[in-house]
Enzyme design. Structure first.
Site, PDB file in Angstrom:
ATOM      1  N   CYS A   1      -9.363  -1.358 -13.422  1.00 32.83           N
ATOM      2  CA  CYS A   1      -9.307  -2.695 -12.608  1.00 32.83           C
ATOM      3  C   CYS A   1      -8.824  -3.889 -13.174  1.00 32.83           C
ATOM      4  O   CYS A   1      -9.361  -4.460 -14.426  1.00 32.83           O
ATOM      5  CB  CYS A   1     -10.972  -3.045 -12.451  1.00 32.83           C
ATOM      6  SG  CYS A   1     -11.422  -4.661 -11.659  1.00 32.83           S
TER       7      CYS A   1
ATOM      8  N   CYS B   1       0.774  -1.233  -0.068  1.00 30.98           N
ATOM      9  CA  CYS B   1       0.186  -0.106   0.124  1.00 30.98           C
ATOM     10  C   CYS B   1       0.909   1.180   0.036  1.00 30.98           C
ATOM     11  O   CYS B   1       1.564   1.452   0.870  1.00 30.98           O
ATOM     12  CB  CYS B   1      -0.895  -0.340   1.152  1.00 30.98           C
ATOM     13  SG  CYS B   1      -1.775   1.375   1.544  1.00 30.98           S
TER      14      CYS B   1
ATOM     15  N   CYS C   1       0.487   3.622   3.070  1.00 36.87           N
ATOM     16  CA  CYS C   1       0.812   2.968   4.144  1.00 36.87           C
ATOM     17  C   CYS C   1       2.621   3.213   4.036  1.00 36.87           C
ATOM     18  O   CYS C   1       3.186   3.798   5.208  1.00 36.87           O
ATOM     19  CB  CYS C   1       0.851   1.534   4.271  1.00 36.87           C
ATOM     20  SG  CYS C   1      -0.619   0.983   4.453  1.00 36.87           S
TER      21      CYS C   1
ATOM     22  N   CYS D   1     -10.981  -6.860 -14.252  1.00 32.56           N
ATOM     23  CA  CYS D   1     -11.803  -6.671 -15.472  1.00 32.56           C
ATOM     24  C   CYS D   1     -11.078  -6.862 -16.716  1.00 32.56           C
ATOM     25  O   CYS D   1     -11.588  -7.532 -17.638  1.00 32.56           O
ATOM     26  CB  CYS D   1     -12.530  -5.042 -15.351  1.00 32.56           C
ATOM     27  SG  CYS D   1     -13.308  -4.681 -14.013  1.00 32.56           S
TER      28      CYS D   1
END
EC number: 5.3.4.1
Length: 545
Positions: free
Chosen positions: A453, A107, A110, A456
């Site tokens: 995405c 992340c 983070c 997707c």
């Protein structure tokens, strides 16, 4: 079942990366940084309402020596403890107050927080008593259950655990080292700080400069009213600063003739301060929440406004927003008219925001607004939205009046209808969805996707294969719609990408989660042309799901 990315596309409507100077209560997403948990390497953006709750923190009384004896000592040179499911209970159980960050190594937000969090941990070790900061890799299989127990829905999530883990709350403070230190020092103390009757003028000055401050004035620091005030202070301390005194004269705009009991809420907006003498706990909470929030939230680069901005977008009610250039010669005229609208229509469960176009670029992209149409009014309701482009100041009140009377036509965001649509997988947009899906009389499998995405992108060639395989069946259509560029009708519950629905020629609308071309083709074959209520549809859906 297909893994899914949350349905809200990037970027969120608040500032995406505050500078060091502006990192106050902004957690670009706990609304954050707040990406929801997702597949490693794909940082999924949380929706606006995703709205993780932010709450409190407080006193820590365990000696730092206990920390050194814990089985999970920090890595050499680190002030932040590393916890996991194996030692979490032991370490938390040794502290009356401990701060835990749930993070994921992949992340980005983070990683941005990490040096600030470490610096704060190092500084707080010398606090009396020490304040302990820890972290848990919530993406690790070992710790997923632990993350679930603590309501982790996005990274990073920072939790405050009190009373050896008996109580926990979300962290609601800044994300820079200095801000973290100041916030936790305040939270590690009493819920409300006493202002002595002999306090010097700087005590009043600090209240005037601290944003929203809730002060209880009492004849003596005892009794049911005082106890009620302290209980509410303990409950709401994460979001508000509380003080109490027996001498109202030491307060800004103080009056020594005021003996209380009363609660005076100071704020840097609207009427500057407001009083209440209702000490029922529920009533006092509502008074603080309503009085401590601006009638009109300002969307700019000021750190002081970030916490109101976050709460504004967390609110599930109707939102009315005015976007303009704050350098516009008529900006003050717009402000005046918009404030008047807020005063008239806030009672209709509408919250108001005025945004500078320069600071609101994320909002423009998020909501599909056009800078060329500024100044504009944008109203976001539960199932519809409304846009008044190039608005004039004197048009604001009439526009809000029309909205509250239900005479405005909703705005629908749509890509242009394709002039050529001859690919195996047909492109659907908001403006032709009903024609292609509901009114065509055909069996339509429709995928809602997001360009960013990864899931997707993996599904795309599978749907292409399905479409090619069924190209000779004129009663079957395989289609896709970009859910980030088109408004999705309320007929569909799109909570993540990809989401697929099958609408049969008989009128059945079914959600579907096929994994392979073979499964999808089999599902369509079993369900196409079925009539509502037919057993084959029910049984096949059970088989597939």
């Amino acid at each position: 079942m297909w893994p899914r990315a949350p349905a809200t596309p990037p970027p969120p409507p608040w500032p995406s990366k505050p500078s060091a100077a502006s990192r106050s209560a902004l957690r670009r997403l706990d609304l954050d940084d707040g990406r929801r948990q997702g597949t490693e390497g794909e940082e999924n953006h949380a929706p606006l309402l995703c709205s993780p709750a932010m709450a409190s923190s407080t006193a820590f009384a365990a000696a730092f020596a206990l920390l050194l004896l814990a089985s999970s000592a920090a890595a050499e040179g680190e002030a932040v403890l590393t916890l996991d499911a194996g030692n979490f209970t032991e370490v938390v159980g040794a502290h009356d107050f401990i701060v835990v960050e749930f993070y994921a190594p992949w992340c980005g937000h983070c990683n941005q927080l990490a040096p600030e969090y470490e610096a704060a941990a190092a500084a707080l070790r010398s606090h009396d008593p020490p304040v302990v900061l820890a972290k848990v890799d919530a993406s690790a299989d070992l710790n997923r259950g632990l993350a679930g127990e603590h309501g982790v829905q996005g990274y990073p999530t920072i939790r405050i655990l009190r009373d050896r883990g008996a109580r926990s709350h979300n962290y609601a403070g800044p994300r820079d080292a200095a801000g973290i230190v100041a916030y936790l020092k305040r939270q590690a103390g009493p819920a409300s700080v006493e202002i002595a009757a002999s306090a010097s003028p700087p005590a009043a000055d600090s209240i005037a400069n601290d944003g929203v401050v809730v002060v209880g004035v009492f004849p003596e620091l005892s009794g049911s009213e005082f106890e009620s005030f302290m209980a509410v202070a303990e409950k709401m301390r994460a979001d508000y600063d509380f003080r109490h005194t027996t001498d109202a004269g030491v307060l800004p705009r103080g009056d020594r003739t005021v003996r209380g009991p009363l609660v005076r809420l100071f704020k840097p907006f609207d009427e500057l301060f407001v009083d209440s003498q209702d000490f029922d706990r529920d009533a006092l909470e509502k008074f603080i929440e309503s009085s401590g929030f601006p009638t009109v939230v300002t969307f700019d680069t000021s750190p002081a406004n970030q916490k109101y901005l976050l709460k504004y977008f967390d609110n599930a009610g109707t939102k009315a927003m005015l976007f303009l250039s704050f350098s516009d010669d008529r900006a003050e005229e717009f402000r005046t008219q918009f404030h008047e609208a807020a005063n008239q229509y806030s009672a209709n469960n509408i919250s108001f925001l005025i945004g500078d176009v320069t600071a609101s670029q994320g909002a423009f992209q998020y909501f599909g607004l056009k800078e060329s149409e500024v100044p504009l009014v944008f109203i976001l309701a539960s199932k519809s939205k409304y846009i008044k482009p190039t608005v004039e100041p004197d048009q604001i009140l009439p526009y809000l009046k029309e909205f509250t009377e239900g005479t405005l036509a909703p705005h629908v965001k749509s890509e242009p209808i394709p002039e050529v649509n001859d690919q195996p997988v047909k492109t659907v947009v908001a403006d032709n969805l009903r024609e292609v899906v509901f009114n065509s009389g055909k069996n339509v499998l429709l995928e809602f996707y997001a360009p960013w995405c990864g899931h997707c992108q993996k599904l795309a060639p599978i749907l292409e294969e399905v479409a090619v395989s069924l190209k000779d069946d004129e009663d079957v259509v395989i289609a896709k719609m970009d859910g980030t560029a088109n408004d999705v009708p309320s007929d569909f519950a799109v909570e993540g990408y990809p989401s697929m629905y099958f609408y049969s020629s008989g009128g059945n609308l079914l959600p579907y989660d096929g994994r392979t071309a073979e499964e999808i083709i089999d599902f369509i074959t079993k369900n196409k042309g079925s009539r509502p209520g037919e057993a084959t549809t029910t049984e096949s859906v059970k088989d597939e799901l």
